[in-house]
Design a protein around this motif. Structure first.
Motif, PDB file in Angstrom:
ATOM      1  N   GLY A  49      -3.666  47.383 -38.329  1.00 38.71           N
ATOM      2  CA  GLY A  49      -2.894  46.442 -37.530  1.00 38.71           C
ATOM      3  C   GLY A  49      -3.169  45.012 -37.937  1.00 38.71           C
ATOM      4  O   GLY A  49      -3.994  44.713 -38.793  1.00 38.71           O
ATOM      5  N   ASP A  50      -2.460  44.091 -37.300  1.00 39.18           N
ATOM      6  CA  ASP A  50      -2.641  42.673 -37.586  1.00 39.18           C
ATOM      7  C   ASP A  50      -3.994  42.180 -37.078  1.00 39.18           C
ATOM      8  O   ASP A  50      -4.470  42.633 -36.026  1.00 39.18           O
ATOM      9  N   SER A  51      -4.586  41.245 -37.786  1.00 44.55           N
ATOM     10  CA  SER A  51      -5.853  40.666 -37.328  1.00 44.55           C
ATOM     11  C   SER A  51      -6.000  39.245 -37.860  1.00 44.55           C
ATOM     12  O   SER A  51      -5.404  38.890 -38.884  1.00 44.55           O
ATOM     13  N   VAL A  52      -6.787  38.460 -37.144  1.00 37.40           N
ATOM     14  CA  VAL A  52      -7.066  37.074 -37.524  1.00 37.40           C
ATOM     15  C   VAL A  52      -8.568  36.863 -37.453  1.00 37.40           C
ATOM     16  O   VAL A  52      -9.204  37.212 -36.449  1.00 37.40           O
ATOM     17  N   THR A  53      -9.112  36.290 -38.496  1.00 34.14           N
ATOM     18  CA  THR A  53     -10.536  35.983 -38.533  1.00 34.14           C
ATOM     19  C   THR A  53     -10.696  34.484 -38.718  1.00 34.14           C
ATOM     20  O   THR A  53     -10.160  33.911 -39.673  1.00 34.14           O
ATOM     21  N   GLN A  54     -11.375  33.847 -37.799  1.00 30.03           N
ATOM     22  CA  GLN A  54     -11.589  32.420 -37.955  1.00 30.03           C
ATOM     23  C   GLN A  54     -13.059  32.084 -37.868  1.00 30.03           C
ATOM     24  O   GLN A  54     -13.879  32.865 -37.370  1.00 30.03           O
ATOM     25  N   MET A  55     -13.355  30.931 -38.358  1.00 25.39           N
ATOM     26  CA  MET A  55     -14.713  30.443 -38.487  1.00 25.39           C
ATOM     27  C   MET A  55     -15.423  30.477 -37.145  1.00 25.39           C
ATOM     28  O   MET A  55     -14.861  30.079 -36.119  1.00 25.39           O
ATOM     29  N   GLU A  56     -16.663  30.978 -37.175  1.00 24.38           N
ATOM     30  CA  GLU A  56     -17.459  31.005 -35.955  1.00 24.38           C
ATOM     31  C   GLU A  56     -17.878  29.591 -35.592  1.00 24.38           C
ATOM     32  O   GLU A  56     -18.207  28.784 -36.436  1.00 24.38           O
ATOM     33  N   GLY A  57     -17.907  29.319 -34.311  1.00 19.34           N
ATOM     34  CA  GLY A  57     -18.407  28.023 -33.885  1.00 19.34           C
ATOM     35  C   GLY A  57     -19.796  28.151 -33.291  1.00 19.34           C
ATOM     36  O   GLY A  57     -20.452  29.173 -33.479  1.00 19.34           O
ATOM     37  N   PRO A  58     -20.194  27.180 -32.518  1.00 16.87           N
ATOM     38  CA  PRO A  58     -19.493  25.917 -32.322  1.00 16.87           C
ATOM     39  C   PRO A  58     -19.656  24.971 -33.508  1.00 16.87           C
ATOM     40  O   PRO A  58     -20.591  25.108 -34.285  1.00 16.87           O
ATOM     41  N   VAL A  59     -18.720  24.053 -33.614  1.00 17.24           N
ATOM     42  CA  VAL A  59     -18.763  23.012 -34.637  1.00 17.24           C
ATOM     43  C   VAL A  59     -18.976  21.678 -33.937  1.00 17.24           C
ATOM     44  O   VAL A  59     -18.261  21.349 -32.990  1.00 17.24           O
ATOM     45  N   THR A  60     -19.973  20.944 -34.388  1.00  9.71           N
ATOM     46  CA  THR A  60     -20.270  19.629 -33.816  1.00  9.71           C
ATOM     47  C   THR A  60     -20.169  18.585 -34.915  1.00  9.71           C
ATOM     48  O   THR A  60     -20.804  18.720 -35.960  1.00  9.71           O
ATOM     49  N   LEU A  61     -19.344  17.565 -34.679  1.00  7.85           N
ATOM     50  CA  LEU A  61     -19.129  16.511 -35.661  1.00  7.85           C
ATOM     51  C   LEU A  61     -19.262  15.148 -35.011  1.00  7.85           C
ATOM     52  O   LEU A  61     -19.085  15.006 -33.782  1.00  7.85           O
ATOM     53  N   SER A  62     -19.510  14.151 -35.831  1.00  5.54           N
ATOM     54  CA  SER A  62     -19.467  12.767 -35.366  1.00  5.54           C
ATOM     55  C   SER A  62     -18.053  12.232 -35.525  1.00  5.54           C
ATOM     56  O   SER A  62     -17.281  12.717 -36.370  1.00  5.54           O
ATOM     57  N   GLU A  63     -17.718  11.270 -34.682  1.00 16.98           N
ATOM     58  CA  GLU A  63     -16.386  10.667 -34.777  1.00 16.98           C
ATOM     59  C   GLU A  63     -16.138  10.169 -36.191  1.00 16.98           C
ATOM     60  O   GLU A  63     -17.043   9.672 -36.858  1.00 16.98           O
ATOM     61  N   GLU A  64     -14.892  10.358 -36.660  1.00 17.49           N
ATOM     62  CA  GLU A  64     -14.410   9.957 -37.988  1.00 17.49           C
ATOM     63  C   GLU A  64     -14.843  10.918 -39.095  1.00 17.49           C
ATOM     64  O   GLU A  64     -14.483  10.697 -40.259  1.00 17.49           O
ATOM     65  N   ALA A  65     -15.557  11.966 -38.781  1.00 13.75           N
ATOM     66  CA  ALA A  65     -15.898  12.965 -39.799  1.00 13.75           C
ATOM     67  C   ALA A  65     -14.675  13.805 -40.128  1.00 13.75           C
ATOM     68  O   ALA A  65     -13.698  13.844 -39.385  1.00 13.75           O
ATOM     69  N   CYS A  66     -14.747  14.514 -41.273  1.00 18.38           N
ATOM     70  CA  CYS A  66     -13.677  15.423 -41.687  1.00 18.38           C
ATOM     71  C   CYS A  66     -13.900  16.795 -41.057  1.00 18.38           C
ATOM     72  O   CYS A  66     -15.031  17.243 -40.917  1.00 18.38           O
ATOM     73  N   LEU A  67     -12.795  17.437 -40.734  1.00 19.28           N
ATOM     74  CA  LEU A  67     -12.853  18.753 -40.108  1.00 19.28           C
ATOM     75  C   LEU A  67     -12.111  19.775 -40.948  1.00 19.28           C
ATOM     76  O   LEU A  67     -10.995  19.519 -41.421  1.00 19.28           O
ATOM     77  N   THR A  68     -12.728  20.940 -41.116  1.00 22.36           N
ATOM     78  CA  THR A  68     -12.036  22.127 -41.627  1.00 22.36           C
ATOM     79  C   THR A  68     -12.469  23.307 -40.781  1.00 22.36           C
ATOM     80  O   THR A  68     -13.673  23.534 -40.621  1.00 22.36           O
ATOM     81  N   ILE A  69     -11.504  24.033 -40.247  1.00 20.98           N
ATOM     82  CA  ILE A  69     -11.770  25.299 -39.564  1.00 20.98           C
ATOM     83  C   ILE A  69     -11.028  26.379 -40.345  1.00 20.98           C
ATOM     84  O   ILE A  69      -9.806  26.345 -40.465  1.00 20.98           O
ATOM     85  N   ASN A  70     -11.786  27.322 -40.887  1.00 19.86           N
ATOM     86  CA  ASN A  70     -11.198  28.363 -41.723  1.00 19.86           C
ATOM     87  C   ASN A  70     -10.538  29.461 -40.894  1.00 19.86           C
ATOM     88  O   ASN A  70     -11.041  29.841 -39.834  1.00 19.86           O
ATOM     89  N   CYS A  71      -9.425  29.949 -41.414  1.00 20.24           N
ATOM     90  CA  CYS A  71      -8.708  31.052 -40.782  1.00 20.24           C
ATOM     91  C   CYS A  71      -8.101  31.927 -41.863  1.00 20.24           C
ATOM     92  O   CYS A  71      -7.408  31.425 -42.753  1.00 20.24           O
ATOM     93  N   THR A  72      -8.372  33.214 -41.809  1.00 19.13           N
ATOM     94  CA  THR A  72      -7.726  34.172 -42.690  1.00 19.13           C
ATOM     95  C   THR A  72      -7.094  35.266 -41.847  1.00 19.13           C
ATOM     96  O   THR A  72      -7.490  35.476 -40.692  1.00 19.13           O
ATOM     97  N   TYR A  73      -6.123  35.948 -42.415  1.00 18.26           N
ATOM     98  CA  TYR A  73      -5.387  36.925 -41.624  1.00 18.26           C
ATOM     99  C   TYR A  73      -5.106  38.183 -42.424  1.00 18.26           C
ATOM    100  O   TYR A  73      -5.139  38.195 -43.663  1.00 18.26           O
ATOM    101  N   THR A  74      -4.818  39.245 -41.698  1.00 16.56           N
ATOM    102  CA  THR A  74      -4.327  40.508 -42.261  1.00 16.56           C
ATOM    103  C   THR A  74      -3.078  40.878 -41.489  1.00 16.56           C
ATOM    104  O   THR A  74      -3.105  40.896 -40.251  1.00 16.56           O
ATOM    105  N   ALA A  75      -1.995  41.091 -42.193  1.00 21.25           N
ATOM    106  CA  ALA A  75      -0.746  41.450 -41.513  1.00 21.25           C
ATOM    107  C   ALA A  75       0.165  42.178 -42.480  1.00 21.25           C
ATOM    108  O   ALA A  75       0.122  41.952 -43.688  1.00 21.25           O
TER     109      ALA A  75
END
Lengths: 116, 113
Positions: B1-27
């Motif tokens: 079946g369909d599934s989504v896997t995303q990056m485990e958190g929590p993610v803590t950043l300082s203001e103005e930092a760059c963000l990437t949250i990974n997501c992969t899928y099966t469908a």
């Protein structure tokens, strides 16, 4: 438009009690959904409806019932509450057409239910 | 079946930092891909979406590109703000069932001033 509204916002139930979570939408959406959100588990689909009078089970339907007598309303019924049903419940709606596919789902603010 | 896997958190950043949250899928088939955001005490709101390969969704400074070859839909923002603190959910619709959403588990982002 109010969008998707849910009542109540919070509820505490004793084991074995029953209750109905209310959901209404005023966007004339044909599809409606009930999800539960458990910590760290994302959202799981409980039931959904593709139109008035038509409902079907999602991933986790046990212990719940639904009805859809009108386009606007989609109540979720818990008959015999159990601690495993402690969760946050979200109702959502969307418009779907065979030609255009599914448009985005709009979510209500949620109902936080605790069963003790 | 369909599934989504995303990056485990929590993610803590300082203001103005760059963000990437990974997501992969099966469908199966050709799903549409979404990022939803949930602010504290609220329901989910659609942040952005992409409906076909190589589409880029964007909103509020966030972007994600539908990569069919890597089955990914990573969320990015060049400079985060404190107001971006929320839980982010990757989701797909389509594949085997084109009206249901399949969600990832969510990633909690906290941005500190």
């Amino acid at each position: 438009n109010a969008g998707v509204t849910q009542t109540p916002k919070f509820r505490i139930l004793k084991i074995g009690q029953s209750m109905t979570l209310q959901c209404a939408q005023d966007m004339n959406h044909n599809y409606m959904y009930w999800y539960r959100q458990d910590p760290g588990m994302g959202l799981k689909l409980i039931y959904y409806s593709v139109g008035a009078g038509i409902t079907d089970k999602g991933e986790v339907p046990n212990g719940y019932n639904v009805s859809r007598s009108t386009t606007e309303d989609f109540p979720l019924r818990l008959e015999l509450a159990a601690p495993s049903q402690t969760s946050v419940y979200f109702c959502a709606s969307s418009y779907f057409s065979p030609r255009a596919g599914n448009y985005e789902q709009y979510f209500g603010p949620g109902t936080r239910l605790t069963v003790t | 079946g369909d599934s989504v896997t995303q990056m485990e958190g929590p993610v803590t950043l300082s203001e103005e930092a760059c963000l990437t949250i990974n997501c992969t899928y099966t469908a199966t088939g050709y799903p549409s891909l979404f990022w939803y955001v949930q602010y504290p005490g609220e329901g989910l709101q659609l942040l952005l979406k992409a409906t076909k390969a190589d589409d880029k969704g964007s909103n509020k400074g966030f972007e994600a590109t539908y990569r069919k070859e890597t089955t990914s839909f990573h969320l990015e923002k060049g400079s985060v703000q404190v107001s971006d603190s929320a839980v982010y959910f990757c989701a797909l619709s389509g594949g085997g069932s084109n009206y249901k959403l399949t969600f990832g588990k969510g990633t909690l982002l906290t941005v500190n001033p």
